[in-house]
Design an enzyme around this catalytic site. Structure first.
Site, PDB file in Angstrom:
ATOM      1  N   THR A   1      -0.657  -7.289  12.577  1.00  0.00           N
ATOM      2  CA  THR A   1      -0.986  -8.430  11.672  1.00  0.00           C
ATOM      3  C   THR A   1      -2.663  -8.416  11.761  1.00  0.00           C
ATOM      4  O   THR A   1      -3.207  -9.319  12.046  1.00  0.00           O
ATOM      5  CB  THR A   1      -0.402  -9.637  12.122  1.00  0.00           C
ATOM      6  OG1 THR A   1       1.161  -9.402  12.031  1.00  0.00           O
ATOM      7  CG2 THR A   1      -0.544 -10.819  11.060  1.00  0.00           C
ATOM      8  N   HIS A   2      -3.245  -7.344  11.589  1.00  0.00           N
ATOM      9  CA  HIS A   2      -4.862  -7.151  11.764  1.00  0.00           C
ATOM     10  C   HIS A   2      -5.477  -6.861  10.484  1.00  0.00           C
ATOM     11  O   HIS A   2      -5.991  -5.757  10.366  1.00  0.00           O
ATOM     12  CB  HIS A   2      -5.052  -6.099  12.715  1.00  0.00           C
ATOM     13  CG  HIS A   2      -4.587  -6.174  14.114  1.00  0.00           C
ATOM     14  ND1 HIS A   2      -4.419  -5.346  15.078  1.00  0.00           N
ATOM     15  CD2 HIS A   2      -3.890  -7.283  14.664  1.00  0.00           C
ATOM     16  CE1 HIS A   2      -3.769  -5.694  16.246  1.00  0.00           C
ATOM     17  NE2 HIS A   2      -3.481  -7.041  15.765  1.00  0.00           N
ATOM     18  N   ASN A   3      -5.099  -7.683   9.505  1.00  0.00           N
ATOM     19  CA  ASN A   3      -5.743  -7.734   8.172  1.00  0.00           C
ATOM     20  C   ASN A   3      -7.305  -8.235   8.456  1.00  0.00           C
ATOM     21  O   ASN A   3      -7.457  -9.233   8.882  1.00  0.00           O
ATOM     22  CB  ASN A   3      -5.132  -8.693   7.370  1.00  0.00           C
ATOM     23  CG  ASN A   3      -3.449  -8.529   7.395  1.00  0.00           C
ATOM     24  OD1 ASN A   3      -2.829  -9.153   8.201  1.00  0.00           O
ATOM     25  ND2 ASN A   3      -2.873  -7.748   6.565  1.00  0.00           N
TER      26      ASN A   3
END
Lengths: 204, 588
Positions: free
Chosen positions: B514-516
């Site tokens: 979840t490293h946008n």
């Protein structure tokens, strides 16, 4: 906020022929053998029924607005069908296919070898189903079977901790402060679920 | 017709990590602060009770703490020649909804970026020459340096009670830490978490192949801890239900466990939940925000005036709001002009599954219980002969052994279902681990965010459109990293390994990280950034943007440590510079 375990084994969504299909299919996906119960014995059919009758089956937290177009594999699920609808249409399509291909027998009436052939054909997308893509159906069936085998028994599957005992997962325990540094020592506490030690055999 | 409310000093869009930090800092400075959160209120008691939170189906498989995509999602395509289609259910990433945001359900893996990460363009050009950077790679210097941020990394780490071993204290390399990290003023507030068996095996294997492994810094408290706000945390009990779950034990750092007990009682702080901010409102000049518009749970529209508007929503949601509100020229990939939406990036990961011949009890773990090596991250190694930019850490994490979704793969040749699969699960579950690579993703001309032409949310607003794929540079780097991971994995002397190279296009499923990042890039040049070095909009000086939205590219570490540091850095700039003299803090 606390979980409410399923109280009885009355099916809410599946029809009798659908139950027969799912029982047969999950028995091939995770069979009973010398290692222990399979998916059917663990209650996976009932688990899936409960899921499809609830918010997952209705795709309540999915984006289901149109237009619906066929995307690339990288774009994921693009069907107009909810999971519940996908099962209904998919099972009908598979039984139709089996009856055409295997001398009027439904999937549940086939021998294990033919059942495996059908499942492999669905998995690879080699079987054309009316109304639903075979690959998409197989993917969700396997996903839900895996979930039903390994989820906490409050959801109707993993009966008697069949899934957890197969692999050696002791259940949702909160404290391994002492054990985590006991390298190589097996963990021998009895399996527990969210509702305690006798979770899956408790009634109501 | 929207109902106009009484004005506040500061309105925060969202109520997760960055909003909680900004709220505490700005209310301490005497301002009246309001946070508006789309999701519901949540707290350790009663929502995360230890008696029911370890429910893998409810929280991991069904995303009990995550966004509801029926309300809003994004559309996705790999390249400009495709039509973007909706992400209809969560896959690749899991943003949250509710007070605390993703800060509730993260693992707690907490890193600092390297000094050279912050000056990646100028550093790369100096070391390797201008031509080393591909023409379509739009990486840029951040506009802040590691030295600027060091005191703020420290502040976030002491807020959280990070458990770790420092590697470089004031220039002196410390035994047992990461020898490559930038210098820090002092060590971590807590010692590292206890080592699980698998991390001990990894450490030995790394040493055997000449690499220096160290315990990963964890936002899972190794001991009871009282932070500088006076908030008390417990001690992690290694339950193995960190990522995607909330902690009922007060031992995972989150807004709830580190800030809210000190923030919520304050008279000059208030919040609203189940309210969706749909616009930042601008005055007739377009250079000043007058506040925000939001829709409440009943569907009523409100206009909330404010002197200062701070976007604290998750990553790409900030870029979406900027685009809907007309703040910053929207980025056009064909002309390479505009700023809002440009430089979207992500993470490129891969793994090596390791099948040992002894039990390692994978179900005992913590979200950031890991052992890592950093030799192949950033510019810690010579890229000249390798022909790529970037890198990542390689780690063995023992975050848990949750039976549905943490099956750690199966040896080569194992059937995907049936009796053979069942046998493999029986034989391998207790003996399987993974060595993971966690690689950087550079920014590119054709990786960006804009508004979708077709699909809408429940309010009729266009969805955000994501155009993104991995590029040759990332595949090359990832293969290099994966080979190094395989080297260490094999040195663990397992029965077998299974090497999973990163191949094929980026896909919106399955889960990766979840490293946008990006979409509101920070920088020194308003032609290539949305915000300046203080996270202040170049166009609208009373709008600030928080979060990984401002990363100009993504580096080889989990983002939250840097997100927290930047929030404190921006809070400081607002308190000591902006409030004294509202207006642009940097001349364009």
């Amino acid at each position: 906020m606390a979980p409410r375990p399923v109280a009885s084994r009355t099916f809410s969504y599946f029809t009798a022929p659908e139950i027969a299909f799912i029982d047969a299919a999950v028995s091939r996906l995770i069979p009973a053998d010398e290692l222990g119960p399979g998916a059917k014995e663990a209650g996976v059919t009932f688990f899936i029924d409960r899921q499809l009758a609830g918010s997952f089956g209705r795709a309540e937290t999915w984006y289901m607005q149109g237009p619906w177009k066929e995307g690339t594999p990288e774009q994921g699920y693009q069907l107009k069908l909810t999971p519940a609808q996908l099962y209904r249409v998919g099972i009908q399509g598979i039984d139709d296919y089996c009856q055409r291909t295997f001398d009027k027998k439904t999937f549940a009436e086939l021998g294990a070898g033919d059942q495996d052939k059908v499942l492999q054909g669905l998995e690879k997308g080699e079987i054309e189903l009316a109304g639903a893509p075979a690959k998409e159906f197989f993917a969700i069936l396997w996903q839900n079977t895996n979930e039903g085998f390994f989820a906490d028994p409050i959801y109707g599957g993993n009966h008697d901790f069949a899934g957890w005992k197969l692999i050696g997962f002791p259940g949702p325990r909160y404290n391994y402060v002492n054990e985590i540094e006991q390298y190589g020592k097996p963990y021998t506490q009895p399996t527990v679920g969210l509702m305690g030690r006798n979770a899956s055999t408790r009634r109501g | 017709m929207a109902t106009k409310l009484k004005s506040v000093d500061v309105v925060l869009v969202g109520f997760g990590w960055t909003a909680s930090i900004l709220a505490k800092e700005l209310t301490d400075a005497g301002l009246q602060v309001l946070a508006i959160e789309r999701g519901k209120f949540r707290d350790t008691v009663p929502d995360f009770a230890t008696t029911h939170i370890q429910d893998e189906l409810r929280y991991a498989a069904r995303g009990g703490l995550f966004e509801d995509l029926a309300r809003e999602t994004l559309t996705f395509r790999n390249s400009l020649d495709q039509e973007a289609l909706p992400m209809r259910h969560l896959g690749s990433f899991n943003p949250a909804s509710g007070v605390g945001g993703a800060g509730i359900h993260w693992n707690g893996q907490t890193w600092r970026f390297l000094p050279t990460d912050f000056t990646i363009r100028s550093h790369t050009e100096a070391r390797y020459g201008k031509n080393f950077i591909p023409v379509d790679m739009t990486i840029q210097d951040w506009g802040v340096t590691y030295d600027d941020l060091e005191p703020y990394y420290d502040k976030f780490e002491y807020l959280c009670g990070i458990s770790g071993q420092a590697g470089n204290v004031q220039g002196k390399i410390q035994t047992g830490g990461n020898p490559f990290e930038g210098p820090r003023a002092r060590g971590y507030p807590l010692p590292p978490l206890k080592r699980s068996y698998a991390t001990v095996l990894f450490d030995k294997a790394a040493k055997d192949v000449g690499l220096k492994s160290f315990p990963c810094a964890a936002a899972n408290t190794s001991q009871p801890y009282k932070n500088p706000y006076g908030v008390q945390m417990g001690q992690c009990t290694y339950c193995g239900f960190c990522e995607w779950f909330a902690c009922g034990n007060y031992s995972k750092s989150s807004p709830q466990t580190t800030i809210l007990p000190a923030l919520l009682p304050k008279d000059n702080f208030s919040y609203r939940t189940l309210c969706d901010v749909t616009r930042v409102n601008l005055d007739s000049t377009g250079k000043r925000a007058t506040g925000v518009t939001y829709v409440d749970v009943q569907g009523r529209e409100f206009e909330q005036p404010a002197e200062l508007v701070i976007l604290c929503a998750f990553a790409q949601h900030n870029a979406h709001l900027l685009l809907l509100s007309g703040i910053g020229e929207p980025y056009n990939p064909k002309t390479n002009e505009g700023v809002t939406g440009r430089n979207y990036a992500y993470q490129i990961t891969s793994s090596v599954d390791v099948f040992l011949d002894e039990d390692v009890n994978p179900f005992m773990g913590a979200g950031a219980l890991g052992q890592a090596i950093d030799e192949f991250n950033g510019d810690n190694f010579d890229h000249g002969p390798l022909g790529f930019i970037g890198g990542g850490y390689i780690a063995l994490w023992t975050t848990g052994g949750r039976p549905i979704l943490q099956q750690h793969g199966a040896p080569e040749g194992t059937p995907k279902w049936g009796g053979g699969w069942k046998k493999s699960m029986h034989e391998n579950y207790l003996k399987s681990v993974s060595v993971a690579t966690h690689g950087s993703v550079m920014s590119y001309r054709d990786s960006y965010l804009d508004l979708d032409p077709t699909y809408r949310d429940v309010y009729g607003n266009p969805l955000l459109r994501l155009t993104f794929d991995f590029h040759d540079n990332e595949y090359k780097m990832s293969k290099f990293e994966t080979d190094k991971a395989a080297l260490i994995a094999k040195a663990m002397k397992p029965r077998s390994v299974k090497v999973n190279y990163r191949e094929g296009h980026y896909s919106i499923l399955p889960y990766e990280t979840t490293h946008n990042t990006g979409g509101a890039a920070m920088g020194s040049d308003p032609k290539t950034s949305v915000v300046n070095r203080y996270l202040q909009s170049w166009d609208v000086s009373n709008v600030f943007v928080m979060g990984s939205s401002v990363f100009p590219q993504n580096h080889g570490y989990n983002p939250t440590g840097t997100v927290g540091a930047l929030a404190y850095w921006a809070a400081d700039a607002i308190k000591t510079k902006y409030l004294k003299n509202p207006g642009p803090l940097v001349q364009a």
